[in-house]
Scaffold this active site. Structure first.
Site, PDB file in Angstrom:
ATOM      1  N   ARG A  87       0.818  -1.205   0.000  1.00 47.37           N
ATOM      2  CA  ARG A  87       0.000   0.000   0.000  1.00 47.37           C
ATOM      3  C   ARG A  87       0.859   1.264   0.000  1.00 47.37           C
ATOM      4  O   ARG A  87       0.315   2.364   0.039  1.00 47.37           O
ATOM      5  CB  ARG A  87      -0.826  -0.009   1.272  1.00 47.37           C
ATOM      6  CG  ARG A  87      -2.305   0.206   1.053  1.00 47.37           C
ATOM      7  CD  ARG A  87      -2.887  -0.050   2.394  1.00 47.37           C
ATOM      8  NE  ARG A  87      -4.228   0.260   2.599  1.00 47.37           N
ATOM      9  CZ  ARG A  87      -5.197  -0.647   2.639  1.00 47.37           C
ATOM     10  NH1 ARG A  87      -4.979  -1.901   2.330  1.00 47.37           N
ATOM     11  NH2 ARG A  87      -6.397  -0.290   2.979  1.00 47.37           N
ATOM     12  N   ARG A 159     -18.036  -2.959   9.913  1.00 47.56           N
ATOM     13  CA  ARG A 159     -16.676  -2.567  10.301  1.00 47.56           C
ATOM     14  C   ARG A 159     -16.661  -1.195  10.954  1.00 47.56           C
ATOM     15  O   ARG A 159     -17.359  -0.295  10.516  1.00 47.56           O
ATOM     16  CB  ARG A 159     -15.761  -2.602   9.070  1.00 47.56           C
ATOM     17  CG  ARG A 159     -15.024  -3.920   8.949  1.00 47.56           C
ATOM     18  CD  ARG A 159     -14.278  -4.074   7.674  1.00 47.56           C
ATOM     19  NE  ARG A 159     -13.379  -2.975   7.350  1.00 47.56           N
ATOM     20  CZ  ARG A 159     -12.587  -2.964   6.277  1.00 47.56           C
ATOM     21  NH1 ARG A 159     -12.600  -3.992   5.451  1.00 47.56           N
ATOM     22  NH2 ARG A 159     -11.806  -1.945   6.032  1.00 47.56           N
ATOM     23  N   ARG A 170      -9.736   7.502   4.774  1.00 46.95           N
ATOM     24  CA  ARG A 170      -9.125   6.357   4.061  1.00 46.95           C
ATOM     25  C   ARG A 170      -8.933   6.702   2.585  1.00 46.95           C
ATOM     26  O   ARG A 170      -7.941   6.318   1.976  1.00 46.95           O
ATOM     27  CB  ARG A 170      -9.990   5.106   4.233  1.00 46.95           C
ATOM     28  CG  ARG A 170      -9.848   4.532   5.642  1.00 46.95           C
ATOM     29  CD  ARG A 170     -10.987   3.614   6.007  1.00 46.95           C
ATOM     30  NE  ARG A 170     -11.113   2.466   5.147  1.00 46.95           N
ATOM     31  CZ  ARG A 170     -12.227   1.733   5.071  1.00 46.95           C
ATOM     32  NH1 ARG A 170     -13.285   2.053   5.790  1.00 46.95           N
ATOM     33  NH2 ARG A 170     -12.266   0.686   4.280  1.00 46.95           N
TER      34      ARG A 170
HETATM   35  P1  AP5 Z   1      -8.496  -2.953   4.428  1.00 48.97           P
HETATM   36  O1  AP5 Z   1      -9.283  -3.933   5.188  1.00 48.97           O
HETATM   37  O2  AP5 Z   1      -7.553  -3.420   3.392  1.00 48.97           O
HETATM   38  O3  AP5 Z   1      -9.509  -1.887   3.835  1.00 48.97           O
HETATM   39  P2  AP5 Z   1      -9.519  -1.060   2.449  1.00 48.97           P
HETATM   40  O4  AP5 Z   1      -8.375  -1.105   1.540  1.00 48.97           O
HETATM   41  O5  AP5 Z   1      -9.925   0.294   2.898  1.00 48.97           O
HETATM   42  O6  AP5 Z   1     -10.534  -1.795   1.593  1.00 48.97           O
HETATM   43  P3  AP5 Z   1     -11.873  -2.398   2.035  1.00 48.97           P
HETATM   44  O7  AP5 Z   1     -11.678  -3.728   2.660  1.00 48.97           O
HETATM   45  O8  AP5 Z   1     -12.648  -1.377   2.838  1.00 48.97           O
HETATM   46  O9  AP5 Z   1     -12.627  -2.494   0.629  1.00 48.97           O
HETATM   47  P4  AP5 Z   1     -12.534  -3.621  -0.477  1.00 48.97           P
HETATM   48  O10 AP5 Z   1     -11.862  -3.054  -1.675  1.00 48.97           O
HETATM   49  O11 AP5 Z   1     -12.032  -4.909   0.061  1.00 48.97           O
HETATM   50  O12 AP5 Z   1     -14.087  -3.725  -0.828  1.00 48.97           O
HETATM   51  P5  AP5 Z   1     -15.155  -4.879  -0.505  1.00 48.97           P
HETATM   52  O13 AP5 Z   1     -14.962  -6.029  -1.421  1.00 48.97           O
HETATM   53  O14 AP5 Z   1     -15.208  -5.149   0.959  1.00 48.97           O
HETATM   54  O15 AP5 Z   1      -7.652  -2.031   5.442  1.00 48.97           O
HETATM   55  C1  AP5 Z   1      -8.241  -1.519   6.632  1.00 48.97           C
HETATM   56  C2  AP5 Z   1      -7.198  -0.718   7.413  1.00 48.97           C
HETATM   57  O16 AP5 Z   1      -6.106  -1.572   7.815  1.00 48.97           O
HETATM   58  C3  AP5 Z   1      -6.508   0.429   6.632  1.00 48.97           C
HETATM   59  O17 AP5 Z   1      -7.248   1.613   6.664  1.00 48.97           O
HETATM   60  C4  AP5 Z   1      -5.170   0.538   7.384  1.00 48.97           C
HETATM   61  O18 AP5 Z   1      -5.302   1.243   8.597  1.00 48.97           O
HETATM   62  C5  AP5 Z   1      -4.845  -0.913   7.716  1.00 48.97           C
HETATM   63  N1  AP5 Z   1      -4.037  -1.559   6.656  1.00 48.97           N
HETATM   64  C6  AP5 Z   1      -4.446  -2.617   5.880  1.00 48.97           C
HETATM   65  N2  AP5 Z   1      -3.463  -2.943   5.009  1.00 48.97           N
HETATM   66  C7  AP5 Z   1      -2.436  -2.080   5.235  1.00 48.97           C
HETATM   67  C8  AP5 Z   1      -1.163  -1.905   4.621  1.00 48.97           C
HETATM   68  N3  AP5 Z   1      -0.753  -2.670   3.601  1.00 48.97           N
HETATM   69  N4  AP5 Z   1      -0.372  -0.903   5.100  1.00 48.97           N
HETATM   70  C9  AP5 Z   1      -0.762  -0.114   6.132  1.00 48.97           C
HETATM   71  N5  AP5 Z   1      -1.956  -0.231   6.742  1.00 48.97           N
HETATM   72  C10 AP5 Z   1      -2.795  -1.209   6.294  1.00 48.97           C
HETATM   73  O19 AP5 Z   1     -16.488  -4.115  -0.964  1.00 48.97           O
HETATM   74  C11 AP5 Z   1     -17.002  -3.023  -0.219  1.00 48.97           C
HETATM   75  C12 AP5 Z   1     -18.537  -3.054  -0.249  1.00 48.97           C
HETATM   76  O20 AP5 Z   1     -18.969  -2.748  -1.573  1.00 48.97           O
HETATM   77  C13 AP5 Z   1     -19.149  -4.422   0.094  1.00 48.97           C
HETATM   78  O21 AP5 Z   1     -20.321  -4.231   0.815  1.00 48.97           O
HETATM   79  C14 AP5 Z   1     -19.457  -5.046  -1.297  1.00 48.97           C
HETATM   80  O22 AP5 Z   1     -20.560  -5.915  -1.251  1.00 48.97           O
HETATM   81  C15 AP5 Z   1     -19.748  -3.813  -2.132  1.00 48.97           C
HETATM   82  N6  AP5 Z   1     -19.280  -3.946  -3.512  1.00 48.97           N
HETATM   83  C16 AP5 Z   1     -18.136  -4.547  -3.952  1.00 48.97           C
HETATM   84  N7  AP5 Z   1     -18.041  -4.457  -5.287  1.00 48.97           N
HETATM   85  C17 AP5 Z   1     -19.143  -3.743  -5.708  1.00 48.97           C
HETATM   86  C18 AP5 Z   1     -19.607  -3.319  -6.999  1.00 48.97           C
HETATM   87  N8  AP5 Z   1     -18.929  -3.607  -8.127  1.00 48.97           N
HETATM   88  N9  AP5 Z   1     -20.780  -2.624  -7.047  1.00 48.97           N
HETATM   89  C19 AP5 Z   1     -21.468  -2.347  -5.913  1.00 48.97           C
HETATM   90  N10 AP5 Z   1     -21.094  -2.734  -4.670  1.00 48.97           N
HETATM   91  C20 AP5 Z   1     -19.924  -3.422  -4.567  1.00 48.97           C
HETATM   92 MG    MG Z   2     -11.258  -5.549   1.920  1.00 51.69          MG
END
Ligand code: AP5
Ligand code: MG
Length: 216
Positions: A87, A159, A170
């Site tokens: 990241r 979450r 974020r």
């Molecule tokens: P992390 O858990 O990785 O969160 P993120 O990157 O913010 O991504 P998300 O998990 O929120 O989203 P996603 O892309 O996985 O989407 P999802 O499939 O769930 O990180 C959390 C925290 O941990 C960070 O803020 C940081 O503090 C720390 N961290 C983690 N990794 C780190 C690193 N490498 N370095 C430093 N810190 C780190 O989908 C979201 C929603 O949308 C779901 O409800 C889904 O059903 C819906 N959805 C999905 N696709 C679609 C679509 N095409 N159309 C409509 N709805 C959709």
């Molecule tokens: Mg995720």
């Protein structure tokens, strides 16, 4: 196969990863899921990560690199998908170093592209299974039974970092620190850019078709 899935918060990384690992029989290595498991277990790492995660900032690079390299070393031979890591460019360099030392290489990067305007409703409507990590949405991807994981794990949770203020932070963090990772990889590995601002199943179709073309 070794893949990296990149994209902003809410791009659908977790959702698409579950489908990719099922199709190709890979391990799903999500830095966010691992950190949440560490927090739930009350480990030192989990305690250190807590304040960064709750505010939408990044956990320090050294902690993340050690954690993810340890997970990669334990992954099965068939390969893995990295979700949420690397990241920062420092994390990408740390990953490169470890893979080179092991004589391994990433096969492709999948970049899920979504405008910021589509993100908030995805995050506030998300529900996740704390046991298996399956991700749902109250409108876009409903569980069969309200509030319950389809796999029989039990109750879904919301979450803590899915509140509007933290989502805003974020997204800012993503643009300031993570977007550059795509540029870092541009000259190194094939990048599959996917329009993730489409229905979930259509995104999956595009990802699978793109991966199949790369394999040819
Ligand atoms: P992390 O858990 O990785 O969160 P993120 O990157 O913010 O991504 P998300 O998990 O929120 O989203 P996603 O892309 O996985 O989407 P999802 O499939 O769930 O990180 C959390 C925290 O941990 C960070 O803020 C940081 O503090 C720390 N961290 C983690 N990794 C780190 C690193 N490498 N370095 C430093 N810190 C780190 O989908 C979201 C929603 O949308 C779901 O409800 C889904 O059903 C819906 N959805 C999905 N696709 C679609 C679509 N095409 N159309 C409509 N709805 C959709
Ligand atoms: Mg995720």
């Amino acid at each position: 196969m070794k893949l990296i899935l990149l994209g902003p918060p809410g791009a659908g990384k977790g959702t698409q990863c579950k489908r990719i690992i099922d199709k190709y029989n890979l391990a799903h290595l999500s830095s966010g899921d691992i950190l949440r498991a560490e927090r739930a277990a009350g480990s030192e790492l989990g305690k250190k990560a807590q304040r960064y995660m709750d505010s939408g900032a990044l956990v320090p690079d050294d902690l993340i690199i050690d954690m993810m390299i340890a997970a990669i070393k334990k992954a099965p031979k068939a390969g893995y998908v990295l979700d949420g890591f690397p990241r920062t460019v420092v994390q990408a360099e740390g990953l490169d170093k470890a893979l080179t030392a092991a004589g391994e290489e990433i096969d492709a990067i999948v970049e899920l592209q979504v405008p910021d305007s589509a993100i908030l409703s995805r995050m506030t409507g998300r529900r996740s299974c704390p046991v298996c990590g399956q991700v749902y949405h109250i409108v876009n991807l409903k569980p069969k039974k309200d509030g319950q994981c389809d796999k029989g794990c039990g109750a879904l949770v919301q979450r803590k970092d899915d509140t509007p203020d933290v989502v805003d932070n974020r997204l800012k963090t993503y643009h300031a620190q993570t977007a550059a990772v795509v540029g870092y990889y541009k000259t190194k590995f094939p990048i599959l850019a996917i329009n993730a601002d489409q229905e979930i199943d259509k995104v999956t179709t595009d990802v699978f078709e793109g991966l199949a073309k790369l394999a040819r």
